[in-house]
Design a protein around this motif. Structure first.
Motif, PDB file in Angstrom:
ATOM      1  N   GLN A 359     -55.195 -57.756  10.066  1.00  0.00           N
ATOM      2  CA  GLN A 359     -54.491 -56.636  10.684  1.00  0.00           C
ATOM      3  C   GLN A 359     -52.986 -56.875  10.699  1.00  0.00           C
ATOM      4  O   GLN A 359     -52.192 -55.977  10.407  1.00  0.00           O
ATOM      5  N   ASP A 360     -52.593 -58.118  11.013  1.00  0.00           N
ATOM      6  CA  ASP A 360     -51.166 -58.447  11.039  1.00  0.00           C
ATOM      7  C   ASP A 360     -50.540 -58.278   9.656  1.00  0.00           C
ATOM      8  O   ASP A 360     -49.420 -57.752   9.523  1.00  0.00           O
ATOM      9  N   ASN A 363     -50.165 -54.641   8.830  1.00  0.00           N
ATOM     10  CA  ASN A 363     -49.070 -54.041   9.587  1.00  0.00           C
ATOM     11  C   ASN A 363     -47.709 -54.363   8.983  1.00  0.00           C
ATOM     12  O   ASN A 363     -46.760 -53.585   9.108  1.00  0.00           O
ATOM     13  N   SER A 364     -47.607 -55.541   8.343  1.00  0.00           N
ATOM     14  CA  SER A 364     -46.320 -55.944   7.765  1.00  0.00           C
ATOM     15  C   SER A 364     -46.229 -55.642   6.276  1.00  0.00           C
ATOM     16  O   SER A 364     -45.265 -56.028   5.621  1.00  0.00           O
ATOM     17  N   GLU A 366     -45.514 -53.065   4.625  1.00  0.00           N
ATOM     18  CA  GLU A 366     -44.386 -52.224   4.201  1.00  0.00           C
ATOM     19  C   GLU A 366     -43.234 -53.084   3.692  1.00  0.00           C
ATOM     20  O   GLU A 366     -42.554 -52.748   2.733  1.00  0.00           O
ATOM     21  N   LEU A 384     -56.488 -50.694   3.292  1.00  0.00           N
ATOM     22  CA  LEU A 384     -56.481 -49.926   4.534  1.00  0.00           C
ATOM     23  C   LEU A 384     -57.775 -49.126   4.680  1.00  0.00           C
ATOM     24  O   LEU A 384     -58.397 -49.096   5.757  1.00  0.00           O
TER      25      LEU A 384
END
Length: 495
Positions: A359-360, A363-364, A366, A384
């Motif tokens: 998940q981390d 989230n990063s 991008e 995703l």
């Protein structure tokens, strides 16, 4: 096997005398070895070729992908051959470093006595030493201080500041000595030719200090479509840290070589340096190996220390693709037990932190991926989608390492079942975190996503990672964009 105990982080094992015993290589593969490492600083090509044959035969018999990583010695200074293979140096005694020739060997004293003379393989080292400079041996475990130097014959008398055991071929580090080092060396070129002849999937380039070093190594490979190994840049010099981003970009993979790095830089900063190297490699989508003393105590003891178990777990949490055993498997008393324990730590860490880590990373993503790359965008979307659907796997036929890494760089929780179009790519992918490589069934059309899906489904069912009608994500390429991923679909795994 279930998805909760499926191992994402890979295991690299160094081969050596300890793995020559009958059945050991087979047991290493069964215990979890994904990559077999050959250290060309020790042994000869005949020994290496014999071990490579054993690995290839055992991996084929067991149906497991095992990559071959061949480390070049690089411009590293090393001790010559010691009469009994090792020598104990006592703190406060004096030793003499001399050129490794017949006279030096004759003057050496046995390992059970006071070893007064140590042969050195490189005359240039002796000529460059200056009084007062520190000399580190065996990855910094032994420290000498230069008391005096002589030019003819070239010798250096040193005091032992920190004692310990050194072995034939032990490395020598001179952090305060300015010596120009050109990569590749003549010896490296000879080993590169051998690596190509043995069809090694990976070559470890030692003492890389700039992206140009890697370019010069690539120039050594024969032109044309011959089988060229992927290059792993070993980060072990202070200057490499100054050019880290460019080196990682020029490489196919990276190694955090903590042995020499811990001598060439401030030892207290190694945990921070490790995190930085892994972070840069993750951001650029390059596989990264964390190496040196992961389970060092298991060279002589059947059980590791608590600190070593924690070190392995922290490497996983840092984001490493693989962890490496060196002396533990090459010369250790418990090579198979070391691999089994390593696997236990990897599975335990991933079971608790795997979902959070995935998940981390998502989230990063991008900042970790070029925004204008359509292939990366689709790969990210697949990861995703897999997370939101609870997909049991992400499946893709792949024709190149670049195509596989375009997905693996996002480090999803679901297994990445990559169906390679060649045995070479199949083996190469064994190093990459999260990828379970398969090789395309020659009876089927390797470019057909349906055939790859059937092959992946069979593997997932056989390993207990999926059941009938479970969801999965299928990535493929239409060919319109070369070997880049351009097609995404959700599927059900049906028998």
């Amino acid at each position: 096997m279930t998805q909760s105990n499926w191992q994402r982080t890979k295991i690299v094992c160094t081969l050596g005398p300890a793995t020559d015993r009958p059945g050991v290589i087979e047991r290493l593969i069964e215990a979890g070895m994904d990559v077999a490492r050959i250290n060309t600083s020790h042994g000869d090509h005949a020994d290496h070729a014999r071990r490579i044959r054993q690995v290839r035969q055992a991996a084929h018999a067991l149906g497991q992908p095992v990559a071959l990583l061949m480390d070049l010695p690089g411009p590293k200074f090393r001790l010559g051959d010691l009469p009994e293979g090792f020598c104990k140096l006592e703190e406060g005694t004096m030793v003499t470093l001399a050129e490794a020739d017949d006279d030096a060997k004759a003057d050496s004293v046995s390992a059970t006595a006071n070893c007064c003379l140590l042969p050195v393989r490189n005359r240039g080292l002796l000529q460059a030493l200056r009084t007062g400079e520190p000399v580190f041996l065996a990855d910094g475990s032994v420290e000498l201080s230069v008391e005096s130097v002589a030019a003819n014959p070239a010798r250096a008398v040193c005091g032992v500041r920190i004692g310990g055991t050194v072995r034939s071929g032990s490395g020598i580090n001179l952090p305060e000595c300015a010596i120009d080092m050109l990569i590749p060396t003549d010896e490296d070129r000879r080993h590169l030719a051998f690596a190509v002849s043995q069809e090694a999937e990976w070559v470890g380039v030692s003492f890389v200090q700039s992206a140009g070093d890697l370019a010069r190594v690539r120039a050594c490979f024969p032109p044309g479509p011959s089988l060229k190994p992927l290059l792993m840049a070993k980060i072990e010099k202070r200057r490499a840290l100054e050019d880290l981003d460019a080196i990682v970009e020029a490489s196919d993979g990276v190694m955090v070589a903590r042995g020499d790095l811990g001598v060439e830089t401030n030892l207290a900063e190694i945990p921070i340096v490790q995190k930085r190297i892994i972070s840069v490699a993750n951001a650029q989508g390059r596989p990264v190996v964390t190496a040196t003393q992961m389970l060092e105590s298991m060279v002589e003891h059947e059980h590791p220390t608590r600190a070593e178990a924690t070190d392995v777990a922290n490497a996983v949490l840092d984001g490493t693709d693989a962890v490496m055993l060196s002396a533990e498997t090459a010369i250790g008393d418990f090579p198979v037990a070391a691999v089994r324990f390593l696997q236990r730590v990897l599975i335990a860490t991933e079971e608790v932190y795997g979902a959070r880590m995935a998940q981390d990373w998502m989230n990063s993503a991008e900042t970790a991926s070029p925004a204008n790359d359509a292939g990366n965008a689709l790969s990210f979307a697949a990861c995703l989608l897999a997370a939101r659907l609870g997909a049991r796997a992400i499946i893709a036929p792949v024709q190149s390492m670049e195509m596989a890494l375009s997905v693996a760089r996002f480090r999803p929780q679901a297994p990445l079942v990559m169906v390679a179009d060649s045995v070479r790519l199949y083996r190469s992918l064994a190093l990459v975190r999260g990828i379970s490589p398969l090789v395309v069934n020659v009876r089927d059309d390797g470019a057909d996503p349906g055939s790859c899906l059937a092959q992946a489904r069979e593997w997932l069912f056989a390993h207990g990672l999926a059941q009938e009608d479970d969801p999965a994500v299928l990535l493929s390429t239409s060919g319109a964009t070369g070997d880049k991923v351009d097609t995404l679909q959700t599927v059900r795994l049906k028998g």
